[in-house]
Design a protein around this motif. Structure first.
Motif, PDB file in Angstrom:
ATOM      1  N   PRO A 115       0.834  -1.216   0.000  1.00  0.00           N
ATOM      2  CA  PRO A 115       0.000   0.000   0.000  1.00  0.00           C
ATOM      3  C   PRO A 115       0.859   1.253   0.000  1.00  0.00           C
ATOM      4  O   PRO A 115       1.965   1.261   0.534  1.00  0.00           O
ATOM      5  CB  PRO A 115      -0.798  -0.125   1.295  1.00  0.00           C
ATOM      6  N   ARG A 116       0.352   2.305  -0.613  1.00  0.00           N
ATOM      7  CA  ARG A 116       1.056   3.585  -0.678  1.00  0.00           C
ATOM      8  C   ARG A 116       0.581   4.482   0.458  1.00  0.00           C
ATOM      9  O   ARG A 116      -0.102   5.481   0.248  1.00  0.00           O
ATOM     10  CB  ARG A 116       0.784   4.259  -2.027  1.00  0.00           C
ATOM     11  N   ASP A 117       0.904   4.120   1.690  1.00  0.00           N
ATOM     12  CA  ASP A 117       0.509   4.905   2.850  1.00  0.00           C
ATOM     13  C   ASP A 117       1.340   6.182   2.921  1.00  0.00           C
ATOM     14  O   ASP A 117       2.419   6.276   2.345  1.00  0.00           O
ATOM     15  CB  ASP A 117       0.698   4.101   4.136  1.00  0.00           C
ATOM     16  N   ILE A 118       0.816   7.160   3.661  1.00  0.00           N
ATOM     17  CA  ILE A 118       1.513   8.428   3.814  1.00  0.00           C
ATOM     18  C   ILE A 118       1.341   8.879   5.263  1.00  0.00           C
ATOM     19  O   ILE A 118       0.288   8.661   5.870  1.00  0.00           O
ATOM     20  CB  ILE A 118       0.973   9.482   2.814  1.00  0.00           C
ATOM     21  N   ALA A 119       2.365   9.451   5.851  1.00  0.00           N
ATOM     22  CA  ALA A 119       2.306   9.934   7.228  1.00  0.00           C
ATOM     23  C   ALA A 119       2.470  11.449   7.221  1.00  0.00           C
ATOM     24  O   ALA A 119       3.360  11.984   6.560  1.00  0.00           O
ATOM     25  CB  ALA A 119       3.395   9.287   8.071  1.00  0.00           C
ATOM     26  N   VAL A 120       1.598  12.131   7.959  1.00  0.00           N
ATOM     27  CA  VAL A 120       1.611  13.593   8.045  1.00  0.00           C
ATOM     28  C   VAL A 120       1.879  13.982   9.490  1.00  0.00           C
ATOM     29  O   VAL A 120       1.304  13.405  10.422  1.00  0.00           O
ATOM     30  CB  VAL A 120       0.251  14.176   7.553  1.00  0.00           C
ATOM     31  N   MET A 121       2.739  14.960   9.676  1.00  0.00           N
ATOM     32  CA  MET A 121       3.125  15.418  11.005  1.00  0.00           C
ATOM     33  C   MET A 121       2.273  16.635  11.388  1.00  0.00           C
ATOM     34  O   MET A 121       2.009  17.496  10.552  1.00  0.00           O
ATOM     35  CB  MET A 121       4.612  15.795  10.986  1.00  0.00           C
ATOM     36  N   ALA A 155     -12.597  23.065  10.280  1.00  0.00           N
ATOM     37  CA  ALA A 155     -11.239  22.556  10.466  1.00  0.00           C
ATOM     38  C   ALA A 155     -10.965  22.331  11.946  1.00  0.00           C
ATOM     39  O   ALA A 155     -11.438  23.091  12.797  1.00  0.00           O
ATOM     40  CB  ALA A 155     -10.223  23.536   9.894  1.00  0.00           C
ATOM     41  N   TRP A 156     -10.241  21.290  12.259  1.00  0.00           N
ATOM     42  CA  TRP A 156      -9.828  21.011  13.622  1.00  0.00           C
ATOM     43  C   TRP A 156      -8.512  20.270  13.614  1.00  0.00           C
ATOM     44  O   TRP A 156      -8.136  19.666  12.630  1.00  0.00           O
ATOM     45  CB  TRP A 156     -10.906  20.223  14.380  1.00  0.00           C
ATOM     46  N   GLU A 157      -7.838  20.362  14.741  1.00  0.00           N
ATOM     47  CA  GLU A 157      -6.582  19.641  14.915  1.00  0.00           C
ATOM     48  C   GLU A 157      -6.839  18.487  15.872  1.00  0.00           C
ATOM     49  O   GLU A 157      -7.297  18.711  16.988  1.00  0.00           O
ATOM     50  CB  GLU A 157      -5.498  20.572  15.455  1.00  0.00           C
ATOM     51  N   PRO A 158      -6.554  17.268  15.462  1.00  0.00           N
ATOM     52  CA  PRO A 158      -6.849  16.122  16.323  1.00  0.00           C
ATOM     53  C   PRO A 158      -5.933  16.017  17.539  1.00  0.00           C
ATOM     54  O   PRO A 158      -6.196  15.229  18.429  1.00  0.00           O
ATOM     55  CB  PRO A 158      -6.671  14.913  15.396  1.00  0.00           C
ATOM     56  N   GLY A 159      -4.873  16.792  17.593  1.00  0.00           N
ATOM     57  CA  GLY A 159      -3.974  16.770  18.743  1.00  0.00           C
ATOM     58  C   GLY A 159      -2.916  15.686  18.683  1.00  0.00           C
ATOM     59  O   GLY A 159      -2.173  15.503  19.637  1.00  0.00           O
ATOM     60  N   ALA A 160      -2.835  14.968  17.593  1.00  0.00           N
ATOM     61  CA  ALA A 160      -1.826  13.922  17.437  1.00  0.00           C
ATOM     62  C   ALA A 160      -0.579  14.514  16.788  1.00  0.00           C
ATOM     63  O   ALA A 160      -0.655  15.489  16.042  1.00  0.00           O
ATOM     64  CB  ALA A 160      -2.377  12.795  16.570  1.00  0.00           C
ATOM     65  N   ASP A 161       0.559  13.921  17.077  1.00  0.00           N
ATOM     66  CA  ASP A 161       1.795  14.362  16.442  1.00  0.00           C
ATOM     67  C   ASP A 161       1.870  13.889  14.992  1.00  0.00           C
ATOM     68  O   ASP A 161       2.418  14.582  14.141  1.00  0.00           O
ATOM     69  CB  ASP A 161       3.015  13.848  17.206  1.00  0.00           C
ATOM     70  N   PHE A 162       1.323  12.701  14.729  1.00  0.00           N
ATOM     71  CA  PHE A 162       1.366  12.125  13.384  1.00  0.00           C
ATOM     72  C   PHE A 162       0.040  11.452  13.078  1.00  0.00           C
ATOM     73  O   PHE A 162      -0.641  10.982  13.986  1.00  0.00           O
ATOM     74  CB  PHE A 162       2.467  11.061  13.269  1.00  0.00           C
ATOM     75  N   VAL A 163      -0.272  11.371  11.806  1.00  0.00           N
ATOM     76  CA  VAL A 163      -1.390  10.558  11.347  1.00  0.00           C
ATOM     77  C   VAL A 163      -0.900   9.792  10.124  1.00  0.00           C
ATOM     78  O   VAL A 163      -0.189  10.341   9.280  1.00  0.00           O
ATOM     79  CB  VAL A 163      -2.647  11.395  11.011  1.00  0.00           C
ATOM     80  N   ILE A 164      -1.231   8.510  10.086  1.00  0.00           N
ATOM     81  CA  ILE A 164      -0.880   7.676   8.933  1.00  0.00           C
ATOM     82  C   ILE A 164      -2.161   7.458   8.139  1.00  0.00           C
ATOM     83  O   ILE A 164      -3.153   6.971   8.672  1.00  0.00           O
ATOM     84  CB  ILE A 164      -0.276   6.331   9.371  1.00  0.00           C
ATOM     85  N   ILE A 165      -2.117   7.817   6.878  1.00  0.00           N
ATOM     86  CA  ILE A 165      -3.290   7.723   6.025  1.00  0.00           C
ATOM     87  C   ILE A 165      -3.127   6.502   5.132  1.00  0.00           C
ATOM     88  O   ILE A 165      -2.138   6.377   4.406  1.00  0.00           O
ATOM     89  CB  ILE A 165      -3.460   9.001   5.186  1.00  0.00           C
TER      90      ILE A 165
END
Length: 165
Positions: free
Chosen positions: A102-108, A118-128
């Motif tokens: 899979p072509r996953d992507i991680a956003v900081m 719009a909201w910020e989930p409060g996580a340092d990273f999210v992997i999509i």
């Protein structure tokens, strides 16, 4: 080798015998010499091809695009998901392997936008997950944490000169 000394090669090939040590040594030496010359020619051809081509080759589109970097800049991505939500933030990692992977992507420090809210989930990273990605936009944004250039002492007025004025 045949072009350099054809008589030596022809004589060696004609008289090679397992019972004559002199000709056997010549045959083994000739074989080793041809092997070394072939390796040197292959290495020279690869070096020349690499030099002429330059660094314009990337293994795939993801690496060529998402792998771009510029000094003092961060890769900022906006990922549009299948359900029209957008996740944006600094690109942290991505998968470049083709095939069944899979072509996953991680956003900081992600920010999520859905329906104009719009909201910020409060996580340092999210992997999509790759199955959820519809589109990706990327820009190279200035790094807010990068050191700025300070004027040199010759350009800035000295404190004593400033006090006199």
């Amino acid at each position: 080798m045949i072009l350099i000394c054809p008589a030596f090669v022809a004589e060696t090939l004609r008289h090679t015998s397992l019972h004559e040590p002199a000709y056997l040594r010549r045959s083994v030496g000739l074989l080793a010499l041809v092997g070394v010359l072939a390796l040197l020619l292959a290495w020279a051809g690869a070096a020349l091809t690499n030099r002429l081509r330059g660094d314009s080759f990337a293994p795939n589109v993801w690496h060529a695009t998402l792998g771009q970097r510029r000094k003092g800049h961060l890769p900022y991505v906006i990922v549009e998901l299948e359900d029209d939500r957008r996740v944006e933030g600094v690109l942290h990692a991505y998968t470049t392997i083709d095939g069944d992977h899979p072509r996953d992507i991680a956003v900081m420090n992600p920010k999520v936008t859905a329906g104009g809210e719009a909201w910020e989930p409060g996580a340092d990273f999210v992997i999509i997950n790759a199955d959820r990605i519809r589109k990706i936009w990327m820009s190279l944004a200035p790094d807010p944490g990068a050191p700025t250039r300070r004027p040199s002492a010759a350009v800035a007025p000295s404190s004593a000169a400033a006090e006199r004025a």
